[in-house]
Enzyme design. Structure first.
Site, PDB file in Angstrom:
ATOM      1  N   GLU A 134     -15.407   7.111   5.783  1.00  0.00           N
ATOM      2  CA  GLU A 134     -14.423   6.502   6.820  1.00  0.00           C
ATOM      3  C   GLU A 134     -14.284   7.501   7.883  1.00  0.00           C
ATOM      4  O   GLU A 134     -14.879   8.611   7.937  1.00  0.00           O
ATOM      5  CB  GLU A 134     -13.135   6.211   6.242  1.00  0.00           C
ATOM      6  CG  GLU A 134     -12.533   7.874   5.838  1.00  0.00           C
ATOM      7  CD  GLU A 134     -11.090   7.174   4.998  1.00  0.00           C
ATOM      8  OE1 GLU A 134     -10.414   6.271   5.110  1.00  0.00           O
ATOM      9  OE2 GLU A 134     -10.507   8.512   4.471  1.00  0.00           O
ATOM     10  N   ARG A 152       0.655  -1.205   0.093  1.00  0.00           N
ATOM     11  CA  ARG A 152       0.095  -0.161  -0.032  1.00  0.00           C
ATOM     12  C   ARG A 152       0.732   1.324  -0.066  1.00  0.00           C
ATOM     13  O   ARG A 152       0.455   2.091  -0.507  1.00  0.00           O
ATOM     14  CB  ARG A 152      -0.967  -0.056   1.228  1.00  0.00           C
ATOM     15  CG  ARG A 152      -2.157   1.152   1.292  1.00  0.00           C
ATOM     16  CD  ARG A 152      -3.010   1.078   2.096  1.00  0.00           C
ATOM     17  NE  ARG A 152      -2.488   1.056   3.565  1.00  0.00           N
ATOM     18  CZ  ARG A 152      -3.069   1.256   4.595  1.00  0.00           C
ATOM     19  NH1 ARG A 152      -4.522   1.042   4.473  1.00  0.00           N
ATOM     20  NH2 ARG A 152      -2.805   0.998   6.064  1.00  0.00           N
ATOM     21  N   LYS A 206      -2.455   7.268   0.962  1.00  0.00           N
ATOM     22  CA  LYS A 206      -2.432   7.387   2.343  1.00  0.00           C
ATOM     23  C   LYS A 206      -1.024   8.477   2.516  1.00  0.00           C
ATOM     24  O   LYS A 206       0.102   7.991   2.239  1.00  0.00           O
ATOM     25  CB  LYS A 206      -2.132   5.996   2.892  1.00  0.00           C
ATOM     26  CG  LYS A 206      -2.111   6.190   4.642  1.00  0.00           C
ATOM     27  CD  LYS A 206      -1.766   4.586   5.117  1.00  0.00           C
ATOM     28  CE  LYS A 206      -1.877   4.678   6.374  1.00  0.00           C
ATOM     29  NZ  LYS A 206      -3.058   4.990   7.452  1.00  0.00           N
TER      30      LYS A 206
END
Length: 432
Positions: free
Chosen positions: A308, A171, A274
């Site tokens: 989220e 990721r 991210k």
């Protein structure tokens, strides 16, 4: 803000400047300096005028030496020059430090608990690992600092094994590519760095947090000036679990209370990377903590679909025993929530649950039986209320409890499986 209005954050005098027509210096005037007449400002700086603040900071672990080292000069004067409105700052200069003084002050500025919290740190700028918190630093001209141009991830260290390290590195690499960062480290090299940092920490349980930055090289906007990408990794002890009430203390597990955050949601492009751009997340946390009825914020998009939380994904158990996870088109693809979706169909205790990833509105979500948060640092945490809508009587739900236990057992290497990377502590510290 004009220079005449600037003062130390703990100035002895907090009155407003005198800008009345009767003032001898008009709008440019400042507070009268004691015993010197109008038009001068005397701002007593700490530690003398802010001894209370200094004492509090000492209590937080900052030494007297550090307070003295960072104290500003005793006063400054703002004086119009030659009647043309120009200002002159008149005061003793700040100290110009030598290399030796810098090292000394860096060491004495470390909070008392830093050595127990920050265990080991790798910096590609240093080319190695340090166990001294004073040197766990990032260059100020690194674009991660002043532009937020970096990607990061977090991996848990459980009983001497790194859990899902490969998934977190994958990721990280995807986020770095989307952020336009072109590293010269391969995933295997990054895995070695994270492993050795964990080994240098000397602990069996903790967190490994790592960042990939565009690098240092200047204060421009674009990364073309950056010399090379940078990589940083730190091993930390798990923080003390925060409990929010008597019920939490009785169970030994935190329960969260959510609210729909008023902070604007990120665009899908930014929400799925991210990166270090976490200002909306931080503001949502501040907003929730200021609310007596909430502990965490939940992002909902303009169409009413759930996204989220600030640092976590969410899952819902419907009345039809369906585990619903919001799609990853407007939120981060969480490693932990994905693992939950893999494990639930394999669990005998959760065989009556069906897993579905789809869009879910906040209205539908609030009608569910249970709600939980999932992240690498908290595993699965029950959310008992959302905007004062209560789930499962305000307690941890039946399925949330089993999901949490299932994930905990998967994280612990009893026995180790393919998602565990064993840490060879002797490779760095020579410990057995």
């Amino acid at each position: 803000m004009s220079l005449t209005q600037r003062g130390p954050p703990c100035s002895a005098t907090t009155s407003r400047p005198d800008t009345s027509p009767t003032s001898s210096r008009g709008a440019a005037s400042v507070l009268p300096r004691r015993g010197r007449g109008p038009g001068r400002l005397r701002a007593q700086m700490w530690p003398s005028s802010c001894s209370a603040l200094a004492a509090r900071r000492r209590g937080a672990g900052l030494s007297t030496v550090v307070l003295a080292a960072t104290a500003a000069p005793e006063s400054f004067d703002v004086v119009p020059q030659n009647g043309n409105g120009a200002k002159k700052l008149s005061r003793p200069p700040l100290p110009l430090l030598t290399g030796e003084q810098i090292v000394q002050r860096m060491r004495t500025s470390v909070p008392e608990d830093a050595h127990s919290k920050y265990l080991a740190y790798f910096s590609s700028e240093l080319g190695g690992i340090t166990q001294e918190p004073a040197f766990m630093q990032v260059p100020i001209d690194d674009h991660m600092v002043h532009r937020g141009h970096a990607a990061f991830d977090t991996c848990i260290l459980a009983d001497g094994f790194l859990y899902q390290l490969d998934a977190h590195i994958e990721r990280l690499m995807i986020s770095a590519e989307k952020a336009g960062i072109k590293p010269f480290w391969t995933p295997s090299v990054i895995a070695n760095i994270v492993h050795d940092t964990a080994a240098a920490s000397g602990v069996k349980n903790g967190f490994l947090r790592f960042w990939m930055s565009a690098g240092k090289g200047g204060f421009g906007l674009g990364s073309s000036e950056c010399i090379r990408p940078a990589f940083y990794c730190i091993a930390t002890k798990p923080p003390v679990q925060r409990l929010y009430g008597p019920e939490d203390e009785e169970m030994g597990i935190p329960t969260w209370r959510a609210k729909t955050t008023p902070v604007g949601i990120k665009s899908p492009c930014m929400a799925t990377i991210k990166t270090n751009n976490y200002l909306p997340n931080a503001l949502s946390a501040d907003d929730a903590e200021a609310d007596l009825h909430a502990t965490h914020g939940i992002f909902v998009d303009e169409e009413g679909f759930v996204s989220e939380g600030g640092t976590f994904n969410v899952g819902f158990i419907t009345k039809d025993n369906e585990l619903v996870v919001p799609e990853f088109d407007n939120c981060l693809a969480g490693v932990t929530i994905q693992r939950i979706m893999e494990l639930v169909p394999q669990s005998d205790s959760l065989s009556d649950l069906t897993v579905c990833q789809r869009k879910i509105t906040a209205v539908e979500a609030k009608g569910c039986k249970e709600m939980f948060a999932a992240s690498s640092t908290s595993l699965a945490i029950p959310i008992t209320t959302w905007d004062r809508t209560t789930f499962f009587g305000g307690e941890m739900g039946y399925y949330t409890q089993r999901i949490r236990r299932m994930l905990y057992e998967d994280m612990r290497p009893n026995p180790p499986h393919a998602l565990h990377t064993e840490v060879n502590y002797g490779i760095v510290t020579h410990m057995q």
